[in-house]
Design a protein around this motif. Structure first.
Motif, PDB file in Angstrom:
ATOM      1  N   VAL A 458      46.271  18.172  31.712  1.00  0.00           N
ATOM      2  CA  VAL A 458      45.328  18.171  32.836  1.00  0.00           C
ATOM      3  C   VAL A 458      44.849  16.757  33.116  1.00  0.00           C
ATOM      4  O   VAL A 458      44.657  16.360  34.273  1.00  0.00           O
ATOM      5  CB  VAL A 458      44.148  19.117  32.515  1.00  0.00           C
ATOM      6  CG1 VAL A 458      43.043  18.984  33.566  1.00  0.00           C
ATOM      7  CG2 VAL A 458      44.626  20.555  32.445  1.00  0.00           C
ATOM      8  N   LYS A 459      44.673  15.993  32.051  1.00  0.00           N
ATOM      9  CA  LYS A 459      44.225  14.610  32.252  1.00  0.00           C
ATOM     10  C   LYS A 459      45.269  13.796  32.994  1.00  0.00           C
ATOM     11  O   LYS A 459      44.948  13.009  33.885  1.00  0.00           O
ATOM     12  CB  LYS A 459      43.916  13.989  30.893  1.00  0.00           C
ATOM     13  CG  LYS A 459      43.343  12.588  30.993  1.00  0.00           C
ATOM     14  CD  LYS A 459      43.002  12.035  29.630  1.00  0.00           C
ATOM     15  CE  LYS A 459      42.435  10.638  29.756  1.00  0.00           C
ATOM     16  NZ  LYS A 459      42.109  10.074  28.421  1.00  0.00           N
ATOM     17  N   SER A 462      45.274  14.717  36.534  1.00  0.00           N
ATOM     18  CA  SER A 462      44.106  14.133  37.202  1.00  0.00           C
ATOM     19  C   SER A 462      44.344  12.664  37.520  1.00  0.00           C
ATOM     20  O   SER A 462      43.973  12.182  38.598  1.00  0.00           O
ATOM     21  CB  SER A 462      42.876  14.289  36.296  1.00  0.00           C
ATOM     22  OG  SER A 462      41.772  13.648  36.868  1.00  0.00           O
ATOM     23  N   ASP A 463      45.008  11.975  36.578  1.00  0.00           N
ATOM     24  CA  ASP A 463      45.298  10.568  36.848  1.00  0.00           C
ATOM     25  C   ASP A 463      46.239  10.421  38.033  1.00  0.00           C
ATOM     26  O   ASP A 463      46.080   9.518  38.875  1.00  0.00           O
ATOM     27  CB  ASP A 463      45.914   9.920  35.599  1.00  0.00           C
ATOM     28  CG  ASP A 463      44.909   9.855  34.448  1.00  0.00           C
ATOM     29  OD1 ASP A 463      43.685   9.919  34.735  1.00  0.00           O
ATOM     30  OD2 ASP A 463      45.329   9.742  33.275  1.00  0.00           O
ATOM     31  N   ASN A 466      44.448  10.877  41.217  1.00  0.00           N
ATOM     32  CA  ASN A 466      43.616   9.713  41.547  1.00  0.00           C
ATOM     33  C   ASN A 466      44.460   8.578  42.159  1.00  0.00           C
ATOM     34  O   ASN A 466      43.988   7.848  43.022  1.00  0.00           O
ATOM     35  CB  ASN A 466      42.902   9.200  40.295  1.00  0.00           C
ATOM     36  CG  ASN A 466      41.845  10.186  39.820  1.00  0.00           C
ATOM     37  OD1 ASN A 466      41.331  10.958  40.622  1.00  0.00           O
ATOM     38  ND2 ASN A 466      41.531  10.156  38.535  1.00  0.00           N
TER      39      ASN A 466
END
Length: 537
Positions: A458-459, A462-463, A466
């Motif tokens: 998930v991280k 998310s990156d 972004n």
């Protein structure tokens, strides 16, 4: 000259001496004779008028002095102490007193003597008048027909005199409490008497308390009267709140006794016996007398800590008995102990509350046990941990019978609420012990690792958002902002679009007015549709 100077003496008769008879009495001796006669008469009169002589023994001679200490009855002097000496065994003093002749009839066998001196006691201060006048011996005349001259003096003044109108009653109490000689007796909070004495029964089983009820209040004591301790402050907590009751401030300090006759027995029953029971509280005193008594024995397999002798036996909130004994009995079959509790029940207490007739005559212990009646230990106070015995019907209880062992019927029992709670907690603990917490921990560890991997993914997502999606979204938001700004400019009041719209609306309004005028004309001249509009003159 000589004859002239010395005249001749006249002739005088010659005195002839007379010899006095020596046996003739002289008048001078009459004076001592008269004095002796008067003294003898006074002595005889004193002997004839002198009253009886008595002896009184006291523990000590405080306030007693020969030739000074007087004996008084109702403050009237009737005698005097003539001598004071030690008794032969040197354990007391013996005062010899001479009474007046009129006091001979006062020496009844039950007459009482005591030394009146200043005294301070819980009931008050007495004998202050003797501070200046000196101590004296007081007397109370008895009512016995027998006479005697040797008396044993009282160390303290009697509470009541023999001629005081009223009656004396004897109360039997388990203990004396805070009562003392002189403690007041109340009837409807009115002081009507006092405690006159007390003594321990020879075998030490109870205490006898003698009370005197003054007339005319003694007529309120009947065979149905109930006496109870009224000492101190009675504090009770009920559904109506906290109730604090006391007879008077004197009862708090000195103790006291109160009595009452139940309303149903106000007529009273003539006294055939002057002995009564002194109860601990008013509630116990006014309870109906127990006509029936049924003993039982209970067996428990739990701790009896908190259960005491005298603890109540309760049936759905009604106290119908008390615990009389607590013991232990070994059971060889189980190699364990049974805790035995002996109780005493009063079925007649249910009769007193019943409005449909006699209940106790219809109760069969065997039938009640077959219907599910059991005994159970319950907590009466969570703060003190006191227990009591509760009798109730438990429909789900295992079948049982009323057995008779050792001459006492044994009532079946079931575990108490706390005991049952402990067993439930023990079962829960056993089930918790059976849960494989180790394997569950390993699986939880694996799940946590998988969750960590998911969070890493998930991280990363998310990156990526972004870096790529966010710039595109920013551009889209800028374009949307420009569109909103153009719309806002277009909607201004002085914009060309707004002016064109207002002009078009004015033309539409004029056209509508023309159509309205045409409609009105056709309504008045419908023939104009064929002929046309006529020319105006």
């Amino acid at each position: 000259m000589s004859s002239e100077q010395n005249p001749p003496e006249p002739d005088l008769p010659q005195a002839v001496p007379v010899r006095r008879h020596r046996l003739a009495p002289s008048l001078v001796w009459l004076i001592p004779v008269v004095a002796a006669l008067i003294g003898g008469w006074l002595a005889v009169h004193a002997i004839l008028s002198r009253g009886p002589s008595i002896t009184i023994s006291f523990q000590n001679a405080e306030g007693i002095e020969a030739g000074k200490t007087r004996i008084k009855y109702k403050d009237v002097e009737i005698g005097e102490v003539t001598s004071v000496k030690l008794s032969p065994n040197r354990q007391a003093i013996i005062a010899t007193a001479q009474l007046s002749k009129d006091a001979a009839d006062y020496l009844a066998e039950d007459s009482r003597f005591w030394v009146v001196r200043p005294r301070v006691s819980g009931g008050g201060v007495s004998g202050l008048g003797t501070v200046l006048s000196g101590s004296y011996i007081g007397m109370d005349i008895g009512k016995s027909e027998a006479r005697k001259s040797d008396f044993v003096g009282l160390e303290t003044p009697p509470i009541i005199n023999a001629d005081l109108p009223g009656q004396t009653f004897t109360l039997r109490a388990d203990n004396l409490g805070s009562l003392n000689t002189g403690s007041p007796v109340y009837f409807r909070r009115v002081p009507v008497g006092q405690v006159v004495g007390y003594e321990l029964e020879p075998k030490g089983g109870f205490v006898k308390v003698a009370v005197f009820i003054n007339a005319p209040y003694d007529r309120f004591v009947s065979a149905n009267s109930r006496f109870w301790h009224a000492s101190g402050v009675d504090v009770s907590l009920s559904a109506n709140g906290l109730n604090v009751s006391t007879q008077s401030l004197a009862a708090i300090a000195l103790g006291g006794i109160a009595f009452e006759t139940p309303l149903a027995d106000n007529a009273g029953i003539p006294l055939s016996d002057r002995n009564f029971i002194l109860h601990d509280t008013r509630d116990k005193a006014l309870q109906n007398p127990d006509r029936e008594m049924q003993p039982f024995r209970l067996r428990f397999r739990q701790s009896l800590r908190g259960l005491t002798i005298g603890a109540p036996v309760d049936f759905r909130g009604i106290t119908i008995g008390e615990v009389t004994a607590i013991g232990v009995q070994y059971v060889p079959e189980r190699k364990d102990f049974d805790m035995t509790v002996d109780i005493r029940t009063y079925p007649s207490r249910l009769d007193s509350l019943s409005r449909g007739g006699r209940i106790s005559g219809k109760l069969s212990p065997q039938a009640l046990v077959a219907n599910g009646m059991r005994a159970q230990l319950r907590s009466g106070n969570l703060l003190t941990g006191q227990l009591y015995v509760a009798l109730d019907f438990f429909r789900d209880a295992p079948p049982a019978k009323l057995a008779v062992k050792g001459g006492l019927p044994e009532l079946p029992t079931i575990p108490g609420d706390l005991e049952e709670l402990q067993r439930v907690l023990q079962r829960i603990v056993k089930k918790l012990d059976a849960i494989p917490f180790d394997s569950i921990g390993q699986e939880a560890d694996a799940s946590l690792k998988s969750l960590q991997q998911t969070l890493d993914s998930v991280k990363r997502l998310s990156d990526g958002l972004n870096n790529q999606t966010v710039p595109q979204a920013s551009k889209t938001l800028e374009q949307l902002q420009q569109t909103l700004e153009a719309t806002r400019q277009t909607m201004k009041a002085d914009s060309p679009l707004q002016q064109d719209v207002r002009s078009a609306a004015q033309e539409v309004k004029e056209t509508a007015r023309s159509f309205r005028a045409l409609a009105d004309y056709l309504d008045r001249h419908p023939e104009a549709l064929v002929r046309g509009k006529e020319a105006q003159p």
